[in-house]
Design a protein around this motif. Structure first.
Motif, PDB file in Angstrom:
ATOM      1  N   TYR A   1       0.815  -1.213   0.000  1.00 42.06           N
ATOM      2  CA  TYR A   1       0.000   0.000   0.000  1.00 42.06           C
ATOM      3  C   TYR A   1       0.851   1.266   0.000  1.00 42.06           C
ATOM      4  O   TYR A   1       0.603   2.184  -0.785  1.00 42.06           O
ATOM      5  CB  TYR A   1      -0.958   0.013   1.198  1.00 42.06           C
ATOM      6  CG  TYR A   1      -1.724   1.300   1.284  1.00 42.06           C
ATOM      7  CD1 TYR A   1      -2.899   1.467   0.557  1.00 42.06           C
ATOM      8  CD2 TYR A   1      -1.256   2.365   2.042  1.00 42.06           C
ATOM      9  CE1 TYR A   1      -3.587   2.662   0.596  1.00 42.06           C
ATOM     10  CE2 TYR A   1      -1.945   3.565   2.081  1.00 42.06           C
ATOM     11  CZ  TYR A   1      -3.108   3.707   1.360  1.00 42.06           C
ATOM     12  OH  TYR A   1      -3.775   4.889   1.395  1.00 42.06           O
ATOM     13  N   ASN A   2       1.839   1.341   0.881  1.00 42.03           N
ATOM     14  CA  ASN A   2       2.651   2.559   0.982  1.00 42.03           C
ATOM     15  C   ASN A   2       3.373   2.876  -0.323  1.00 42.03           C
ATOM     16  O   ASN A   2       3.463   4.040  -0.726  1.00 42.03           O
ATOM     17  CB  ASN A   2       3.647   2.459   2.137  1.00 42.03           C
ATOM     18  CG  ASN A   2       2.965   2.536   3.484  1.00 42.03           C
ATOM     19  OD1 ASN A   2       1.878   3.110   3.618  1.00 42.03           O
ATOM     20  ND2 ASN A   2       3.586   1.941   4.496  1.00 42.03           N
ATOM     21  N   GLU A   3       3.892   1.860  -0.980  1.00 43.23           N
ATOM     22  CA  GLU A   3       4.579   2.047  -2.261  1.00 43.23           C
ATOM     23  C   GLU A   3       3.604   2.569  -3.324  1.00 43.23           C
ATOM     24  O   GLU A   3       3.921   3.489  -4.078  1.00 43.23           O
ATOM     25  CB  GLU A   3       5.193   0.721  -2.708  1.00 43.23           C
ATOM     26  CG  GLU A   3       5.853   0.758  -4.061  1.00 43.23           C
ATOM     27  CD  GLU A   3       6.288  -0.637  -4.499  1.00 43.23           C
ATOM     28  OE1 GLU A   3       6.044  -0.961  -5.675  1.00 43.23           O
ATOM     29  OE2 GLU A   3       6.856  -1.377  -3.679  1.00 43.23           O
ATOM     30  N   ILE A   4       2.432   1.980  -3.363  1.00 48.53           N
ATOM     31  CA  ILE A   4       1.418   2.393  -4.339  1.00 48.53           C
ATOM     32  C   ILE A   4       0.950   3.813  -4.052  1.00 48.53           C
ATOM     33  O   ILE A   4       0.830   4.637  -4.965  1.00 48.53           O
ATOM     34  CB  ILE A   4       0.253   1.378  -4.354  1.00 48.53           C
ATOM     35  CG1 ILE A   4       0.731   0.068  -4.989  1.00 48.53           C
ATOM     36  CG2 ILE A   4      -0.963   1.940  -5.078  1.00 48.53           C
ATOM     37  CD1 ILE A   4      -0.234  -1.087  -4.885  1.00 48.53           C
ATOM     38  N   SER A   5       0.729   4.122  -2.786  1.00 47.54           N
ATOM     39  CA  SER A   5       0.324   5.476  -2.401  1.00 47.54           C
ATOM     40  C   SER A   5       1.383   6.495  -2.800  1.00 47.54           C
ATOM     41  O   SER A   5       1.069   7.544  -3.380  1.00 47.54           O
ATOM     42  CB  SER A   5       0.074   5.535  -0.891  1.00 47.54           C
ATOM     43  OG  SER A   5      -0.204   6.846  -0.478  1.00 47.54           O
ATOM     44  N   SER A   6       2.634   6.197  -2.499  1.00 47.86           N
ATOM     45  CA  SER A   6       3.738   7.107  -2.860  1.00 47.86           C
ATOM     46  C   SER A   6       3.796   7.327  -4.368  1.00 47.86           C
ATOM     47  O   SER A   6       3.960   8.458  -4.830  1.00 47.86           O
ATOM     48  CB  SER A   6       5.077   6.549  -2.372  1.00 47.86           C
ATOM     49  OG  SER A   6       5.122   6.553  -0.972  1.00 47.86           O
ATOM     50  N   PHE A   7       3.668   6.253  -5.140  1.00 47.56           N
ATOM     51  CA  PHE A   7       3.693   6.370  -6.597  1.00 47.56           C
ATOM     52  C   PHE A   7       2.595   7.317  -7.081  1.00 47.56           C
ATOM     53  O   PHE A   7       2.846   8.214  -7.893  1.00 47.56           O
ATOM     54  CB  PHE A   7       3.530   4.993  -7.253  1.00 47.56           C
ATOM     55  CG  PHE A   7       3.422   5.058  -8.747  1.00 47.56           C
ATOM     56  CD1 PHE A   7       4.564   5.077  -9.528  1.00 47.56           C
ATOM     57  CD2 PHE A   7       2.187   5.130  -9.377  1.00 47.56           C
ATOM     58  CE1 PHE A   7       4.472   5.149 -10.917  1.00 47.56           C
ATOM     59  CE2 PHE A   7       2.089   5.211 -10.755  1.00 47.56           C
ATOM     60  CZ  PHE A   7       3.236   5.224 -11.533  1.00 47.56           C
ATOM     61  N   CYS A   8       1.376   7.116  -6.581  1.00 45.14           N
ATOM     62  CA  CYS A   8       0.242   7.942  -7.018  1.00 45.14           C
ATOM     63  C   CYS A   8       0.460   9.410  -6.664  1.00 45.14           C
ATOM     64  O   CYS A   8       0.170  10.300  -7.472  1.00 45.14           O
ATOM     65  CB  CYS A   8      -1.060   7.434  -6.401  1.00 45.14           C
ATOM     66  SG  CYS A   8      -1.594   5.840  -7.049  1.00 45.14           S
ATOM     67  N   HIS A   9       0.968   9.679  -5.470  1.00 45.67           N
ATOM     68  CA  HIS A   9       1.199  11.061  -5.044  1.00 45.67           C
ATOM     69  C   HIS A   9       2.349  11.713  -5.810  1.00 45.67           C
ATOM     70  O   HIS A   9       2.266  12.892  -6.172  1.00 45.67           O
ATOM     71  CB  HIS A   9       1.463  11.122  -3.544  1.00 45.67           C
ATOM     72  CG  HIS A   9       0.226  10.941  -2.720  1.00 45.67           C
ATOM     73  ND1 HIS A   9      -0.703  11.937  -2.543  1.00 45.67           N
ATOM     74  CD2 HIS A   9      -0.243   9.864  -2.052  1.00 45.67           C
ATOM     75  CE1 HIS A   9      -1.688  11.484  -1.796  1.00 45.67           C
ATOM     76  NE2 HIS A   9      -1.441  10.228  -1.483  1.00 45.67           N
ATOM     77  N   GLU A  10       3.406  10.969  -6.039  1.00 47.95           N
ATOM     78  CA  GLU A  10       4.591  11.535  -6.701  1.00 47.95           C
ATOM     79  C   GLU A  10       4.390  11.752  -8.192  1.00 47.95           C
ATOM     80  O   GLU A  10       4.896  12.725  -8.749  1.00 47.95           O
ATOM     81  CB  GLU A  10       5.802  10.629  -6.455  1.00 47.95           C
ATOM     82  CG  GLU A  10       6.270  10.647  -5.021  1.00 47.95           C
ATOM     83  CD  GLU A  10       7.298   9.564  -4.709  1.00 47.95           C
ATOM     84  OE1 GLU A  10       7.763   8.870  -5.652  1.00 47.95           O
ATOM     85  OE2 GLU A  10       7.609   9.394  -3.519  1.00 47.95           O
ATOM     86  N   THR A  11       3.666  10.867  -8.847  1.00 45.62           N
ATOM     87  CA  THR A  11       3.537  10.947 -10.307  1.00 45.62           C
ATOM     88  C   THR A  11       2.236  11.597 -10.764  1.00 45.62           C
ATOM     89  O   THR A  11       2.153  12.062 -11.893  1.00 45.62           O
ATOM     90  CB  THR A  11       3.609   9.544 -10.947  1.00 45.62           C
ATOM     91  OG1 THR A  11       2.473   8.783 -10.515  1.00 45.62           O
ATOM     92  CG2 THR A  11       4.900   8.839 -10.584  1.00 45.62           C
ATOM     93  N   GLY A  12       1.226  11.588  -9.893  1.00 44.29           N
ATOM     94  CA  GLY A  12      -0.084  12.086 -10.305  1.00 44.29           C
ATOM     95  C   GLY A  12      -0.801  11.120 -11.237  1.00 44.29           C
ATOM     96  O   GLY A  12      -1.824  11.455 -11.826  1.00 44.29           O
TER      97      GLY A  12
END
Length: 90
Positions: free
Chosen positions: A14-25
């Motif tokens: 979850y944390n990796e996926i959340s970070s990806f979504c926030h960082e890349t949009g």
């Protein structure tokens, strides 16, 4: 190219996926049993999409009003706005 993950990846990373979504949009597409199930995106991106959706909806309404002659002249519009300001309804 879309980023696709399984529902197991969502649960375990979850944390990796959340970070990806926030960082890349960008959204991540989640599969369940090998089939598309969800699209996950940051709340900021979601709010941006919703704003666009609401704007497009208002534009469609405006086009419909114009096509069906439900319009006001500039003077009538200003008169209506002044009334609303005077009455405190806007």
């Amino acid at each position: 190219m879309p980023n696709i993950k399984s529902s197991t990846d969502l649960r375990n990373n979850y944390n990796e996926i959340s970070s990806f979504c926030h960082e890349t949009g960008e959204p991540i597409f989640i599969t369940k049993n090998g089939r598309g199930d969800l699209a996950v995106m940051s709340i900021d991106v979601f709010n941006k999409f919703m704003g666009r959706y609401e704007l497009y909806h208002l534009l469609e309404q405006s086009e419909s009003d114009f096509e069906n002659s439900r319009t006001l002249t500039f003077d009538d519009s200003m008169k209506s706005l002044r009334e609303e300001l005077k009455n405190g309804t806007i």
